[in-house]
Design a protein around this motif. Structure first.
Motif, PDB file in Angstrom:
ATOM      1  N   GLY A 169       0.749  -1.191  -0.088  1.00 25.14           N
ATOM      2  CA  GLY A 169      -0.062  -0.155   0.007  1.00 25.14           C
ATOM      3  C   GLY A 169       0.728   1.326  -0.145  1.00 25.14           C
ATOM      4  N   ASN A 170       0.070   2.336  -0.059  1.00 27.25           N
ATOM      5  CA  ASN A 170       0.769   3.829  -0.152  1.00 27.25           C
ATOM      6  C   ASN A 170       1.706   3.864   1.194  1.00 27.25           C
ATOM      7  N   VAL A 171       1.254   3.660   2.425  1.00 23.79           N
ATOM      8  CA  VAL A 171       1.974   3.729   3.578  1.00 23.79           C
ATOM      9  C   VAL A 171       2.987   2.927   3.795  1.00 23.79           C
ATOM     10  N   GLY A 172       2.367   1.296   3.479  1.00 19.81           N
ATOM     11  CA  GLY A 172       3.202   0.237   3.620  1.00 19.81           C
ATOM     12  C   GLY A 172       4.449   0.418   2.804  1.00 19.81           C
ATOM     13  N   SER A 173       4.484   0.748   1.646  1.00 22.74           N
ATOM     14  CA  SER A 173       5.668   0.764   0.660  1.00 22.74           C
ATOM     15  C   SER A 173       6.659   1.709   1.367  1.00 22.74           C
ATOM     16  N   ARG A 174       6.284   3.034   1.718  1.00 23.78           N
ATOM     17  CA  ARG A 174       7.129   3.801   2.290  1.00 23.78           C
ATOM     18  C   ARG A 174       7.803   3.288   3.790  1.00 23.78           C
ATOM     19  N   ILE A 175       7.018   2.641   4.390  1.00 24.47           N
ATOM     20  CA  ILE A 175       7.510   1.863   5.499  1.00 24.47           C
ATOM     21  C   ILE A 175       8.672   0.958   5.532  1.00 24.47           C
ATOM     22  N   VAL A 176       8.480   0.102   4.075  1.00 28.42           N
ATOM     23  CA  VAL A 176       9.433  -0.732   3.663  1.00 28.42           C
ATOM     24  C   VAL A 176      10.588   0.045   3.394  1.00 28.42           C
ATOM     25  N   ASP A 177      10.742   1.100   2.732  1.00 33.38           N
ATOM     26  CA  ASP A 177      11.755   1.803   2.164  1.00 33.38           C
ATOM     27  C   ASP A 177      12.347   2.594   3.397  1.00 33.38           C
ATOM     28  N   GLU A 178      11.562   2.874   4.354  1.00 32.68           N
ATOM     29  CA  GLU A 178      12.395   3.707   5.669  1.00 32.68           C
ATOM     30  C   GLU A 178      13.084   2.352   6.377  1.00 32.68           C
ATOM     31  N   ALA A 179      12.539   1.381   6.513  1.00 40.83           N
ATOM     32  CA  ALA A 179      13.154   0.263   7.358  1.00 40.83           C
ATOM     33  C   ALA A 179      14.442  -0.358   6.490  1.00 40.83           C
ATOM     34  N   LEU A 180      14.287  -0.377   5.117  1.00 44.56           N
ATOM     35  CA  LEU A 180      15.511  -0.966   4.463  1.00 44.56           C
ATOM     36  C   LEU A 180      16.692   0.444   4.743  1.00 44.56           C
ATOM     37  N   ARG A 181      16.203   1.626   4.501  1.00 49.38           N
ATOM     38  CA  ARG A 181      17.261   2.488   4.803  1.00 49.38           C
ATOM     39  C   ARG A 181      17.948   2.734   6.048  1.00 49.38           C
ATOM     40  N   ARG A 182      17.313   1.880   7.188  1.00 46.86           N
ATOM     41  CA  ARG A 182      17.899   2.160   8.311  1.00 46.86           C
ATOM     42  C   ARG A 182      18.595   0.533   8.594  1.00 46.86           C
ATOM     43  N   GLY A 183      18.653  -0.296   7.616  1.00 42.94           N
ATOM     44  CA  GLY A 183      19.245  -1.509   7.912  1.00 42.94           C
ATOM     45  C   GLY A 183      18.641  -2.563   8.484  1.00 42.94           C
ATOM     46  N   HIS A 184      17.159  -2.600   8.552  1.00 40.66           N
ATOM     47  CA  HIS A 184      16.396  -3.690   9.174  1.00 40.66           C
ATOM     48  C   HIS A 184      16.015  -4.535   7.941  1.00 40.66           C
ATOM     49  N   ASN A 185      15.686  -5.782   8.503  1.00 42.43           N
ATOM     50  CA  ASN A 185      14.913  -6.786   7.449  1.00 42.43           C
ATOM     51  C   ASN A 185      13.416  -6.819   7.643  1.00 42.43           C
ATOM     52  N   VAL A 186      12.796  -6.858   6.226  1.00 45.76           N
ATOM     53  CA  VAL A 186      11.314  -6.914   6.284  1.00 45.76           C
ATOM     54  C   VAL A 186      10.770  -7.909   5.891  1.00 45.76           C
ATOM     55  N   VAL A 187       9.972  -8.582   6.546  1.00 43.89           N
ATOM     56  CA  VAL A 187       9.124  -9.635   5.880  1.00 43.89           C
ATOM     57  C   VAL A 187       7.554  -8.826   5.292  1.00 43.89           C
ATOM     58  N   ALA A 188       7.695  -8.678   4.219  1.00 45.04           N
ATOM     59  CA  ALA A 188       6.452  -7.912   3.245  1.00 45.04           C
ATOM     60  C   ALA A 188       5.324  -8.853   3.252  1.00 45.04           C
ATOM     61  N   ILE A 189       4.331  -8.639   3.786  1.00 46.08           N
ATOM     62  CA  ILE A 189       3.004  -9.677   3.897  1.00 46.08           C
ATOM     63  C   ILE A 189       1.941  -9.000   3.034  1.00 46.08           C
ATOM     64  N   ALA A 190       1.392  -9.461   2.071  1.00 47.39           N
ATOM     65  CA  ALA A 190       0.327  -8.895   1.280  1.00 47.39           C
ATOM     66  C   ALA A 190      -0.512 -10.360   0.711  1.00 47.39           C
ATOM     67  N   ARG A 191      -1.847 -10.024   0.444  1.00 48.80           N
ATOM     68  CA  ARG A 191      -2.665 -11.046   0.084  1.00 48.80           C
ATOM     69  C   ARG A 191      -2.041 -11.612  -1.268  1.00 48.80           C
ATOM     70  N   ASN A 192      -1.773 -10.606  -2.212  1.00 49.63           N
ATOM     71  CA  ASN A 192      -1.337 -10.826  -3.421  1.00 49.63           C
ATOM     72  C   ASN A 192       0.100 -10.524  -3.619  1.00 49.63           C
ATOM     73  N   ALA A 193       0.990 -11.510  -3.035  1.00 52.83           N
ATOM     74  CA  ALA A 193       2.436 -11.248  -2.963  1.00 52.83           C
ATOM     75  C   ALA A 193       3.255 -11.020  -4.229  1.00 52.83           C
ATOM     76  N   GLY A 194       2.471 -11.173  -5.516  1.00 54.64           N
ATOM     77  CA  GLY A 194       2.920 -10.637  -6.642  1.00 54.64           C
ATOM     78  C   GLY A 194       3.100  -9.190  -6.810  1.00 54.64           C
ATOM     79  N   GLN A 195       2.257  -8.644  -6.177  1.00 55.28           N
ATOM     80  CA  GLN A 195       2.356  -6.937  -6.158  1.00 55.28           C
ATOM     81  C   GLN A 195       3.655  -6.566  -5.616  1.00 55.28           C
ATOM     82  N   LEU A 196       4.359  -7.232  -5.012  1.00 55.93           N
ATOM     83  CA  LEU A 196       5.648  -6.742  -4.319  1.00 55.93           C
ATOM     84  C   LEU A 196       6.916  -7.496  -5.048  1.00 55.93           C
ATOM     85  N   ALA A 197       7.887  -6.143  -5.341  1.00 54.02           N
ATOM     86  CA  ALA A 197       9.090  -6.577  -5.917  1.00 54.02           C
ATOM     87  C   ALA A 197      10.052  -7.285  -5.016  1.00 54.02           C
TER      88      ALA A 197
END
Length: 203
Positions: free
Chosen positions: A10-38
């Motif tokens: 989502g709009n907010v979720g994608s920004r949270i992923v970006d910010e988490a990666l910027r800070r060196g964290h690992n993200v388990v990105a969960i979505a009903r349709n995982a194909g939407q995520l790169a």
């Protein structure tokens, strides 16, 4: 930190992923349709549905914190909390809404005549979710509400924090960018200051 993020596409979720990666964290990105995520370095993409408690518990197991940026019209606290507990994760952060923030003592934004009718189902669901959390003593939860206008913008790192009252700037506007919201959320995840409470962010 290992962050399990529900609604990562989502709009907010994608920004949270970006910010988490910027800070060196690992993200388990969960979505009903995982194909939407790169596929990205530092991100593990998992398909799961909050309505499937067992599947979600499996997806988030081992995370340090679960962050939910899903829509409140899609699921409620009764769907999410049991899965988080079953996974053995103690920390939960919720991307909230502005509707439940107070504009005057005892008067929420959602209850004003000016509040858009089309946003009421989502805002009402957010208020219900927050009320459910306020009775939750097992999880270390945090509920972060944006300001009234929540839009794409810039990552400035300059904003104010509040508690249950809507933040309004000197110009009369109440707003925050997705990007700076993500900064405030990651700040909280790294240095918790609002455990078992709601706070808000705005300019």
């Amino acid at each position: 930190m290992k962050i399990a993020l529900i609604g990562a596409s989502g709009n907010v979720g994608s920004r949270i992923v970006d910010e988490a990666l910027r800070r060196g964290h690992n993200v388990v990105a969960i979505a009903r349709n995982a194909g939407q995520l790169a596929q990205r370095t530092g991100v593990t993409v998992v398909a799961a549905d909050v309505k499937d408690a067992a599947g979600l518990a499996s997806a988030i197991k081992g995370a340090d914190v679960v962050v939910s940026s899903g829509r409140f019209t899609s699921f409620g606290a009764a769907d999410l909390l049991p899965a988080v507990k079953a996974a053995g994760v103690k920390r939960l952060a919720i991307v909230g809404g502005a509707g439940s923030l107070e504009i005057a003592p005892g008067k929420a934004l959602i209850d004003t005549p000016e509040f858009p009718e089309e946003y009421k189902p989502e805002a009402s669901g957010g208020r219900d979710f927050l009320n459910a959390l306020r009775g939750e003593q097992e999880l270390e939860w945090t509920f972060l509400s944006p300001s009234a206008l929540f839009i794409a913008g810039e990552r400035t790192g300059q904003f104010r924090l509040g508690q249950d009252q809507l933040l309004v700037g000197a110009d009369g506007k109440s707003w925050i960018s997705y990007e700076d919201f993500a900064v405030a959320l990651l700040d909280e995840l790294e240095q918790p200051k609002h455990v078992r409470t709601r706070f808000t962010v705005g300019y």
